[in-house]
Write a protein that holds these residues in place. Structure first.
Motif, PDB file in Angstrom:
ATOM      1  N   ASP A  97      62.369 -75.039  17.293  1.00  0.00           N
ATOM      2  CA  ASP A  97      63.238 -75.646  18.309  1.00  0.00           C
ATOM      3  C   ASP A  97      64.019 -74.591  19.077  1.00  0.00           C
ATOM      4  O   ASP A  97      64.352 -74.787  20.244  1.00  0.00           O
ATOM      5  CB  ASP A  97      64.244 -76.608  17.658  1.00  0.00           C
ATOM      6  N   LEU A  98      64.356 -73.495  18.397  1.00  0.00           N
ATOM      7  CA  LEU A  98      65.210 -72.485  19.038  1.00  0.00           C
ATOM      8  C   LEU A  98      64.478 -71.792  20.201  1.00  0.00           C
ATOM      9  O   LEU A  98      64.943 -71.871  21.344  1.00  0.00           O
ATOM     10  CB  LEU A  98      65.713 -71.486  18.004  1.00  0.00           C
ATOM     11  N   PRO A  99      63.320 -71.161  19.973  1.00  0.00           N
ATOM     12  CA  PRO A  99      62.611 -70.570  21.117  1.00  0.00           C
ATOM     13  C   PRO A  99      62.169 -71.627  22.129  1.00  0.00           C
ATOM     14  O   PRO A  99      62.157 -71.362  23.340  1.00  0.00           O
ATOM     15  CB  PRO A  99      61.409 -69.863  20.480  1.00  0.00           C
ATOM     16  N   ALA A 100      61.824 -72.822  21.627  1.00  0.00           N
ATOM     17  CA  ALA A 100      61.361 -73.877  22.550  1.00  0.00           C
ATOM     18  C   ALA A 100      62.457 -74.243  23.545  1.00  0.00           C
ATOM     19  O   ALA A 100      62.172 -74.567  24.698  1.00  0.00           O
ATOM     20  CB  ALA A 100      60.904 -75.096  21.760  1.00  0.00           C
ATOM     21  N   ALA A 101      63.729 -74.153  23.104  1.00  0.00           N
ATOM     22  CA  ALA A 101      64.837 -74.463  24.020  1.00  0.00           C
ATOM     23  C   ALA A 101      64.877 -73.479  25.179  1.00  0.00           C
ATOM     24  O   ALA A 101      65.374 -73.791  26.254  1.00  0.00           O
ATOM     25  CB  ALA A 101      66.161 -74.438  23.259  1.00  0.00           C
ATOM     26  N   TYR A 102      64.318 -72.289  24.935  1.00  0.00           N
ATOM     27  CA  TYR A 102      64.268 -71.263  25.990  1.00  0.00           C
ATOM     28  C   TYR A 102      62.897 -71.278  26.685  1.00  0.00           C
ATOM     29  O   TYR A 102      62.532 -70.331  27.345  1.00  0.00           O
ATOM     30  CB  TYR A 102      64.584 -69.880  25.403  1.00  0.00           C
ATOM     31  N   LYS A 103      62.176 -72.362  26.496  1.00  0.00           N
ATOM     32  CA  LYS A 103      60.863 -72.569  27.142  1.00  0.00           C
ATOM     33  C   LYS A 103      59.826 -71.536  26.710  1.00  0.00           C
ATOM     34  O   LYS A 103      58.941 -71.163  27.472  1.00  0.00           O
ATOM     35  CB  LYS A 103      60.978 -72.584  28.678  1.00  0.00           C
ATOM     36  N   ILE A 104      59.979 -71.047  25.483  1.00  0.00           N
ATOM     37  CA  ILE A 104      58.952 -70.157  24.923  1.00  0.00           C
ATOM     38  C   ILE A 104      58.011 -71.026  24.093  1.00  0.00           C
ATOM     39  O   ILE A 104      58.459 -71.716  23.169  1.00  0.00           O
ATOM     40  CB  ILE A 104      59.590 -69.062  24.033  1.00  0.00           C
ATOM     41  N   PRO A 105      56.711 -71.033  24.420  1.00  0.00           N
ATOM     42  CA  PRO A 105      55.776 -71.821  23.618  1.00  0.00           C
ATOM     43  C   PRO A 105      55.876 -71.412  22.147  1.00  0.00           C
ATOM     44  O   PRO A 105      55.780 -70.225  21.818  1.00  0.00           O
ATOM     45  CB  PRO A 105      54.409 -71.458  24.205  1.00  0.00           C
ATOM     46  N   ALA A 106      56.112 -72.393  21.278  1.00  0.00           N
ATOM     47  CA  ALA A 106      56.379 -72.080  19.868  1.00  0.00           C
ATOM     48  C   ALA A 106      55.586 -73.005  18.967  1.00  0.00           C
ATOM     49  O   ALA A 106      55.492 -74.199  19.217  1.00  0.00           O
ATOM     50  CB  ALA A 106      57.872 -72.227  19.591  1.00  0.00           C
ATOM     51  N   GLN A 107      55.001 -72.433  17.932  1.00  0.00           N
ATOM     52  CA  GLN A 107      54.251 -73.262  16.993  1.00  0.00           C
ATOM     53  C   GLN A 107      54.439 -72.798  15.563  1.00  0.00           C
ATOM     54  O   GLN A 107      54.782 -71.641  15.306  1.00  0.00           O
ATOM     55  CB  GLN A 107      52.762 -73.248  17.344  1.00  0.00           C
ATOM     56  N   GLN A 108      54.197 -73.731  14.633  1.00  0.00           N
ATOM     57  CA  GLN A 108      54.248 -73.411  13.206  1.00  0.00           C
ATOM     58  C   GLN A 108      52.830 -73.256  12.700  1.00  0.00           C
ATOM     59  O   GLN A 108      51.917 -73.926  13.170  1.00  0.00           O
ATOM     60  CB  GLN A 108      54.917 -74.550  12.440  1.00  0.00           C
ATOM     61  N   VAL A 109      52.688 -72.375  11.732  1.00  0.00           N
ATOM     62  CA  VAL A 109      51.363 -72.183  11.153  1.00  0.00           C
ATOM     63  C   VAL A 109      51.532 -71.949   9.653  1.00  0.00           C
ATOM     64  O   VAL A 109      52.583 -71.458   9.209  1.00  0.00           O
ATOM     65  CB  VAL A 109      50.645 -71.013  11.873  1.00  0.00           C
ATOM     66  N   ASP A 110      50.523 -72.333   8.889  1.00  0.00           N
ATOM     67  CA  ASP A 110      50.549 -72.102   7.444  1.00  0.00           C
ATOM     68  C   ASP A 110      50.291 -70.613   7.193  1.00  0.00           C
ATOM     69  O   ASP A 110      49.166 -70.141   7.378  1.00  0.00           O
ATOM     70  CB  ASP A 110      49.474 -72.974   6.788  1.00  0.00           C
ATOM     71  N   GLY A 111      51.312 -69.910   6.758  1.00  0.00           N
ATOM     72  CA  GLY A 111      51.206 -68.463   6.573  1.00  0.00           C
ATOM     73  C   GLY A 111      50.394 -68.048   5.368  1.00  0.00           C
ATOM     74  O   GLY A 111      50.168 -66.857   5.138  1.00  0.00           O
ATOM     75  N   VAL A 112      49.956 -69.018   4.556  1.00  0.00           N
ATOM     76  CA  VAL A 112      49.100 -68.702   3.410  1.00  0.00           C
ATOM     77  C   VAL A 112      47.626 -68.801   3.826  1.00  0.00           C
ATOM     78  O   VAL A 112      46.735 -68.370   3.116  1.00  0.00           O
ATOM     79  CB  VAL A 112      49.421 -69.665   2.229  1.00  0.00           C
ATOM     80  N   ASP A 113      47.406 -69.352   4.999  1.00  0.00           N
ATOM     81  CA  ASP A 113      46.059 -69.614   5.499  1.00  0.00           C
ATOM     82  C   ASP A 113      45.675 -68.535   6.521  1.00  0.00           C
ATOM     83  O   ASP A 113      46.057 -68.589   7.687  1.00  0.00           O
ATOM     84  CB  ASP A 113      46.063 -71.017   6.128  1.00  0.00           C
ATOM     85  N   ALA A 114      44.910 -67.558   6.052  1.00  0.00           N
ATOM     86  CA  ALA A 114      44.569 -66.409   6.905  1.00  0.00           C
ATOM     87  C   ALA A 114      43.861 -66.847   8.192  1.00  0.00           C
ATOM     88  O   ALA A 114      44.101 -66.291   9.268  1.00  0.00           O
ATOM     89  CB  ALA A 114      43.683 -65.430   6.136  1.00  0.00           C
ATOM     90  N   GLY A 115      43.020 -67.870   8.075  1.00  0.00           N
ATOM     91  CA  GLY A 115      42.276 -68.342   9.243  1.00  0.00           C
ATOM     92  C   GLY A 115      43.202 -68.980  10.266  1.00  0.00           C
ATOM     93  O   GLY A 115      43.055 -68.767  11.474  1.00  0.00           O
ATOM     94  N   ALA A 116      44.178 -69.747   9.781  1.00  0.00           N
ATOM     95  CA  ALA A 116      45.118 -70.407  10.687  1.00  0.00           C
ATOM     96  C   ALA A 116      45.980 -69.363  11.395  1.00  0.00           C
ATOM     97  O   ALA A 116      46.218 -69.444  12.605  1.00  0.00           O
ATOM     98  CB  ALA A 116      45.995 -71.387   9.906  1.00  0.00           C
ATOM     99  N   VAL A 117      46.421 -68.356  10.639  1.00  0.00           N
ATOM    100  CA  VAL A 117      47.251 -67.296  11.237  1.00  0.00           C
ATOM    101  C   VAL A 117      46.431 -66.539  12.281  1.00  0.00           C
ATOM    102  O   VAL A 117      46.882 -66.317  13.410  1.00  0.00           O
ATOM    103  CB  VAL A 117      47.766 -66.316  10.157  1.00  0.00           C
TER     104      VAL A 117
END
Ligand code: TPP
Ligand code: MG
Length: 339
Positions: free
Chosen positions: A200-220
């Motif tokens: 939410d914090l970067p998104a408020a500054y209109k920076i595209p922001a996403q969450q990813v599973d950091g245990v999943d090498a492929g997702a990262v």
């Protein structure tokens, strides 16, 4: 999920993850033996974030990192021997023993600055990105920091200017869940932030922001390579929150290894103490990656075991090198330092 890479590249990621794990476990041992003193932080549990993420960068890109820098430096190809010498305060360390664990920096690998001042690098990364943009050099900057850095005013101030000026910077926030458990992406997990999810914090500054599973090498790998592509196309800053589960060895102030890592733990966890079994089974990024390599028929158990064995030998040589390296001479104390 495995990253979409060829066998050689996947095995290279595997090697780098093992290198971080065995380096850090050895470091903890050296500390308990009294070979160095003072506080330090290890990267165990975050290997599947740093290794695939940094593999998406070009050789000329800039990086900034924090008190948890060892894994980032090794992921980028730092020599374990010189890194260990630095942490032990020895003359042959990357920074002649004057940076230590908190400020080890390898400029030849694109690292501009390492700082243990939480969030201290975020404005500096903006500056490097601004310089690259002004020079039209095509370089991008990756700023690696923990969830705690978002609590500092330097973070939103930097997001604001990076967004307004469309700076070529990737903010990679590693949320190692100090106060949270589980790793469902999208779950409400933050450190002590009133703003959550953290994106939410970067998104408020209109920076595209996403969450990813950091245990999943492929997702990262997928998220970072996509973000890097957008930054190179001139779309401005991107923010990724990689969620990992805190390694149980980091629960107390001083790291302790609950069970030394061995590839066999990927298939048989009977040697793991009951209290920490869940982490090693569900959330250990190295063991998860190794299992995926075997299930995906990229490599056999034996082949992965051979990679691990070579890494062990390399780390043993690094320990020998670092312990044999002398401490810097007293008269050099004020050389190479800013005052
Ligand atoms: C400006 C500042 N405040 C406080 C500290 C003390 N400190 C060291 S590590 C740390 C926690 C940082 O959390 P996070 O950024 O999530 O990184 P993690 O250690 O979880 O990887 C704090 C508060 C510091 N180094 N710098
Ligand atoms: Mg954290």
């Amino acid at each position: 999920m495995l990253p979409t890479l060829n066998r050689e590249q996947l095995m290279d990621l595997c090697r780098r993850m093992f290198r971080i794990r065995h380096f850090e476990e050895k470091l903890i041992l050296l500390h308990t033996e009294g070979r160095f003193s003072g506080h330090y932080h290890v990267y165990i549990g975050q290997e599947a974030t740093g290794v695939p993420a940094l593999s998406c960068l070009g050789p000329d890109d800039y990086l900034f990192t924090t008190h948890r820098n060892h894994g980032h430096l090794l992921a980028r190809g730092a020599d374990p021997a010189r890194l260990l010498a630095e942490i032990l305060g020895r003359r042959d360390g990357y920074n002649k023993g004057k940076g230590g664990t908190f400020h080890t920096n390898v400029s030849a690998l694109g690292f501009f600055h390492t700082s243990a001042v939480v969030a201290g690098i975020i404005p500096l990364a903006g500056g490097a990105a601004y310089a690259a943009k002004a020079k039209k050099s095509g370089q991008i900057t990756v700023c690696l920091f923990g969830d705690g850095a978002l609590e500092e005013g330097a973070a939103p101030e930097s997001f604001n200017i990076a967004s307004l000026w469309k700076l070529p910077v990737l903010y990679l926030c590693e949320n190692n869940g100090k106060y949270g458990r589980g790793r469902a992406v999208g779950a409400v997990r933050s450190s002590t932030m009133a703003a959550y999810p953290l994106t939410d914090l970067p998104a408020a500054y209109k920076i595209p922001a996403q969450q990813v599973d950091g245990v999943d090498a492929g997702a990262v790998h997928g998220a970072v390579s996509e973000a890097v592509k957008k930054i190179r196309q001139g779309e401005g800053p991107q923010f990724i929150e990689a969620q990992t589960v805190r390694w149980p060895g980091s629960e107390s102030n001083w790291p302790v290894v609950p069970v030394p890592t061995d590839v066999s733990l990927a298939w048989d966890s009977s040697a793991v103490p009951e209290a920490v079994k869940e982490w090693y089974r569900e959330s250990d990024p190295v063991l998860t990656f190794v299992r995926e390599l075997v299930e995906g028929k990229v490599a056999t158990r034996e082949e992965i075991g051979q990679v691990e064995e070579k890494v062990r030998e390399e780390i043993a040589r690094a320990v020998e090198f670092a312990l044999a390296s002398p401490y810097p001479e007293l008269e050099t104390a004020l050389r190479d330092v800013f005052a």
